[in-house]
Design a protein around this motif. Structure first.
Motif, PDB file in Angstrom:
ATOM      1  N   TRP A   1      24.426   6.059  -0.521  1.00  0.00           N
ATOM      2  CA  TRP A   1      24.433   5.900   0.931  1.00  0.00           C
ATOM      3  C   TRP A   1      24.302   4.447   1.353  1.00  0.00           C
ATOM      4  O   TRP A   1      24.883   4.033   2.354  1.00  0.00           O
ATOM      5  N   THR A   2      23.546   3.646   0.596  1.00  0.00           N
ATOM      6  CA  THR A   2      23.442   2.236   0.976  1.00  0.00           C
ATOM      7  C   THR A   2      24.746   1.498   0.689  1.00  0.00           C
ATOM      8  O   THR A   2      25.118   0.595   1.434  1.00  0.00           O
TER       9      THR A   2
ATOM     10  N   SER B   1      25.343   3.057   5.159  1.00  0.00           N
ATOM     11  CA  SER B   1      24.529   3.884   6.048  1.00  0.00           C
ATOM     12  C   SER B   1      23.095   3.947   5.534  1.00  0.00           C
ATOM     13  O   SER B   1      22.696   4.911   4.889  1.00  0.00           O
ATOM     14  N   ARG B   2      22.341   2.912   5.830  1.00  0.00           N
ATOM     15  CA  ARG B   2      20.941   2.871   5.390  1.00  0.00           C
ATOM     16  C   ARG B   2      20.119   3.973   6.065  1.00  0.00           C
ATOM     17  O   ARG B   2      19.221   4.534   5.454  1.00  0.00           O
ATOM     18  N   LYS B   3      20.445   4.285   7.308  1.00  0.00           N
ATOM     19  CA  LYS B   3      19.715   5.331   8.018  1.00  0.00           C
ATOM     20  C   LYS B   3      19.891   6.677   7.313  1.00  0.00           C
ATOM     21  O   LYS B   3      18.933   7.434   7.136  1.00  0.00           O
ATOM     22  N   GLN B   4      21.119   6.989   6.887  1.00  0.00           N
ATOM     23  CA  GLN B   4      21.377   8.244   6.171  1.00  0.00           C
ATOM     24  C   GLN B   4      20.611   8.273   4.851  1.00  0.00           C
ATOM     25  O   GLN B   4      20.104   9.310   4.445  1.00  0.00           O
TER      26      GLN B   4
ATOM     27  N   LEU C   1      17.749   6.827   4.228  1.00  0.00           N
ATOM     28  CA  LEU C   1      16.332   7.068   4.511  1.00  0.00           C
ATOM     29  C   LEU C   1      16.071   8.509   4.929  1.00  0.00           C
ATOM     30  O   LEU C   1      15.035   9.090   4.574  1.00  0.00           O
ATOM     31  N   VAL C   2      17.019   9.103   5.664  1.00  0.00           N
ATOM     32  CA  VAL C   2      16.888  10.513   6.033  1.00  0.00           C
ATOM     33  C   VAL C   2      16.920  11.387   4.782  1.00  0.00           C
ATOM     34  O   VAL C   2      16.120  12.316   4.628  1.00  0.00           O
TER      35      VAL C   2
END
Length: 67
Positions: A23-24, A28-31, A33-34
């Motif tokens: 994901w990183t 999409s760092r937010k994805q 972390l989710v």
């Protein structure tokens, strides 16, 4: 019990590392972390059940006429 916890923890860590790097790299760092949050929740629930956590059981049948 320790073998079960190890068998849950090691694959969980490996999957989390793989998914976080995926994901990183996608930007999409937010994805990432989710996903990590949900993985931690799932790991914690798994550890609780391995440790002996039990959900409440009904003391009388929910549907008395049902056999």
């Amino acid at each position: 019990m320790w073998i079960k916890l190890t068998a849950l923890t090691i694959p969980s860590i490996l999957i989390a590392i793989q998914q976080m790097s995926y994901w990183t790299k996608q930007g999409s760092r937010k994805q990432a972390l989710v996903f990590l949050l949900w993985m931690i929740i799932a790991w914690g629930i798994g550890c609780a059940f391995i440790g002996g956590f039990r959900l409440p059981e009904p003391t009388k049948p929910l549907f008395p006429g049902w056999e």
